[in-house]
Design an enzyme around this catalytic site. Structure first.
Site, mmCIF file in Angstrom:
data_model
loop_
_atom_site.group_PDB
_atom_site.id
_atom_site.type_symbol
_atom_site.label_atom_id
_atom_site.label_comp_id
_atom_site.label_asym_id
_atom_site.label_seq_id
_atom_site.Cartn_x
_atom_site.Cartn_y
_atom_site.Cartn_z
ATOM 1 N N SER A 50 17.337 -4.220 6.417
ATOM 2 C CA SER A 50 16.157 -4.231 5.555
ATOM 3 C C SER A 50 14.995 -4.931 6.272
ATOM 4 C CB SER A 50 16.481 -4.994 4.260
ATOM 5 O OG SER A 50 16.678 -6.365 4.582
ATOM 6 N N ASP A 84 16.013 0.276 6.751
ATOM 7 C CA ASP A 84 15.997 0.599 5.327
ATOM 8 C C ASP A 84 14.592 0.325 4.758
ATOM 9 O OD1 ASP A 84 17.288 1.337 3.008
ATOM 10 O OD2 ASP A 84 18.189 -0.626 2.623
ATOM 11 N N HIS A 85 14.112 1.180 3.874
ATOM 12 C CA HIS A 85 12.872 0.956 3.100
ATOM 13 C C HIS A 85 11.687 0.357 3.866
ATOM 14 C CE1 HIS A 85 14.664 2.066 -0.754
ATOM 15 N NE2 HIS A 85 15.722 1.369 -0.402
ATOM 16 N N ASP A 106 9.544 4.688 3.132
ATOM 17 C CA ASP A 106 9.632 4.832 1.676
ATOM 18 C C ASP A 106 8.233 4.916 1.086
ATOM 19 O OD1 ASP A 106 10.042 4.803 -0.991
ATOM 20 O OD2 ASP A 106 11.268 2.993 -1.051
ATOM 21 N N SER A 236 26.214 1.501 -4.648
ATOM 22 C CA SER A 236 27.350 0.592 -4.815
ATOM 23 C C SER A 236 28.082 0.915 -6.114
ATOM 24 C CB SER A 236 26.878 -0.869 -4.818
ATOM 25 O OG SER A 236 26.708 -1.304 -3.489
ATOM 26 N N ASN A 276 23.928 4.920 0.583
ATOM 27 C CA ASN A 276 23.526 3.529 0.866
ATOM 28 C C ASN A 276 24.318 2.515 0.050
ATOM 29 O OD1 ASN A 276 21.529 4.706 2.405
ATOM 30 N ND2 ASN A 276 19.880 3.450 1.566
HETATM 31 P P1 13P Z 1 23.178 -1.020 -3.612
HETATM 32 O O1 13P Z 1 22.412 -2.194 -4.121
HETATM 33 O O2 13P Z 1 23.710 -0.176 -4.723
HETATM 34 O O3 13P Z 1 24.242 -1.407 -2.659
HETATM 35 O O4 13P Z 1 22.149 -0.080 -2.813
HETATM 36 C C1 13P Z 1 21.712 -0.427 -1.517
HETATM 37 C C2 13P Z 1 20.621 0.449 -1.057
HETATM 38 O O5 13P Z 1 20.307 1.482 -1.624
HETATM 39 C C3 13P Z 1 19.911 0.007 0.158
HETATM 40 O O6 13P Z 1 18.832 0.840 0.478
HETATM 41 O O1 G3H Z 2 17.340 -2.020 -0.328
HETATM 42 C C1 G3H Z 2 17.914 -3.041 -0.684
HETATM 43 C C2 G3H Z 2 18.922 -3.744 0.110
HETATM 44 O O2 G3H Z 2 19.927 -4.199 -0.747
HETATM 45 C C3 G3H Z 2 18.323 -4.825 1.004
HETATM 46 O O3 G3H Z 2 18.354 -6.102 0.485
HETATM 47 O O4 G3H Z 2 16.146 -7.042 1.327
HETATM 48 O O5 G3H Z 2 17.935 -8.541 0.403
HETATM 49 O O6 G3H Z 2 18.220 -7.448 2.628
HETATM 50 P P1 G3H Z 2 17.615 -7.366 1.241
HETATM 51 ZN ZN ZN Z 3 17.647 1.618 -1.080
#
Ligand code: 13P
Ligand code: G3H
Ligand code: ZN
Length: 357
Positions: A50, A84-85, A106, A236, A276
């Protein structure tokens, strides 16, 4: 083996009808536990970081170094390193410059990572980022629709990236026709869709059904875009045994429900290729550390606590490789270097195929 791009990996997954879990990591131990599971299952894997991990917790040098070391140590398990994102051009291009082979732009949210954007903003920024990434040969995941609860209309603000406030149902479900337009305009390699999932542990107040988790929406998008790799965020399962583990050893997690693994398996049948998962890994690790601490009050070596956490994480990850059909594919894939992928984008051979409405 060099790190694999998301595009190459998901093309293989689509050809052979399986899904690839994308696990969030922030440290060496998570990486080791996941790659040990991958080795045991002969699976490829996506490790994702992230912005918080990149900019705050660990830093690019640490995360990229760890993942490159894992790729050297486990040459039979292709690893994609994905951001991620990302919120803007800088997030995505700097990740690729640092050694990530893939990034998520994103654009469903504005640059603050909180405010839902509009289609014009999303298509503009995602298309520009994809064009730049493809020059280098790296992959881009886009997102259309906003993650959040179909049960309450609440945006998925909790934990990590996510919007704030209330959302309308049409924002919470990706529209298939708009998705087709988005993919052909941006040329993204994978498309994250909204279908009622959200980040974090508190996704549903009861076991989800078709009204609160819409696998039918995924089916409709896949029908319209059969060649596009779909991504399910917030995947999850928040397993009951991990809620119980945390609560038995001093935690206080209110009862909650996640995305059942069998629903993800249905999604994979409808074109979901990247799944994810972060929260389940956090629960496995923190729950087993709690148990270890309680059962070993004399222990003070952090490695013993972390070893217990790694063992529990490995069990979880192995299960997902088996259930998503990822197991057995690791040795079949030889990663194509990004420079060669760049050539393929330049040739137009990786352009998206969107069937007419
Ligand atoms: P969860 O919080 O369901 O594990 O999703 C993680 C996620 O989508 C990270 O981009
Ligand atoms: O997209 C969400 C993930 O769970 C990342 O979480 O920013 O705490 O690392 P984080
Ligand atoms: Zn996500």
């Amino acid at each position: 083996m060099p790190l694999i791009t998301l595009r190459q990996l998901l093309d293989h997954a689509a050809e052979h009808d399986y899904g690839v879990p994308a696990f969030n990591i922030s440290n060496m131990e998570q990486g080791l536990a996941i790659i040990n599971a991958a080795q045991a299952c002969d699976a490829p894997v996506i490790l994702q970081a992230s912005l918080n991990v990149r900019y705050d917790y660990a830093g690019d040098r640490m995360i990229v170094g760890i993942v490159q070391a894992l790729a050297d140590m486990y040459p039979n398990n292709p690893i994609c390193l994905h951001q991620d994102h990302g919120h803007n051009e800088r997030d995505c291009i700097s990740a690729i410059g640092a050694g990530f082979t893939s990034a998520m732009m994103d654009g469903s949210l504005m640059g603050d990572g909180k405010t839902p954007s509009n289609y014009a903003h999303n298509v503009d920024i995602t298309g520009r980022v994809a064009k730049t990434a493809h020059w280098i040969g790296a992959s881009i995941e886009g997102e259309l629709g906003v993650l959040g609860s179909l049960e309450t209309g609440d945006a998925a603000e909790e934990d990590g990236s996510g919007a704030k406030g209330k959302l309308a149902r049409d924002q919470l479900l990706t529209d298939p026709d708009q998705a087709a337009q988005f993919v052909s305009e941006t040329k993204v390699d994978a498309l994250a869709i909204a279908c009622g999932t959200s980040h974090g542990a508190y996704k549903f107040t009861r076991a989800p059904d078709g009204d609160t988790l819409s696998i039918e929406q995924i089916e409709a998008i896949h029908k319209r875009l059969p060649q596009t790799h779909l991504v399910m965020h917030g995947s999850s399962s928040v397993p009951q045994h991990l809620q119980d583990l945390i609560n038995e050893f001093g935690g206080e997690m209110p009862q909650t429900w996640g995305v059942p693994v069998e629903e993800i398996e249905r999604g994979i049948r409808y074109g979901v290729r990247k799944v994810n998962i972060d929260t389940d890994c956090r629960m496995a690790m923190s729950g087993s550390m709690r148990r270890f601490a309680k059962e070993n009050p004399q222990s003070f070596d952090p490695r013993a606590f972390i070893r217990a956490a790694m063992d529990e994480l490995e069990i979880l990850v192995r299960d997902r490789f088996e259930r998503f059909g990822t197991a057995g594919h690791g040795r079949k894939i030889k990663s194509i270097p990004v420079a060669q992928m760049a050539q393929r984008y330049a040739d137009g051979t990786l352009d998206p195929v969107v069937t007419p409405a």
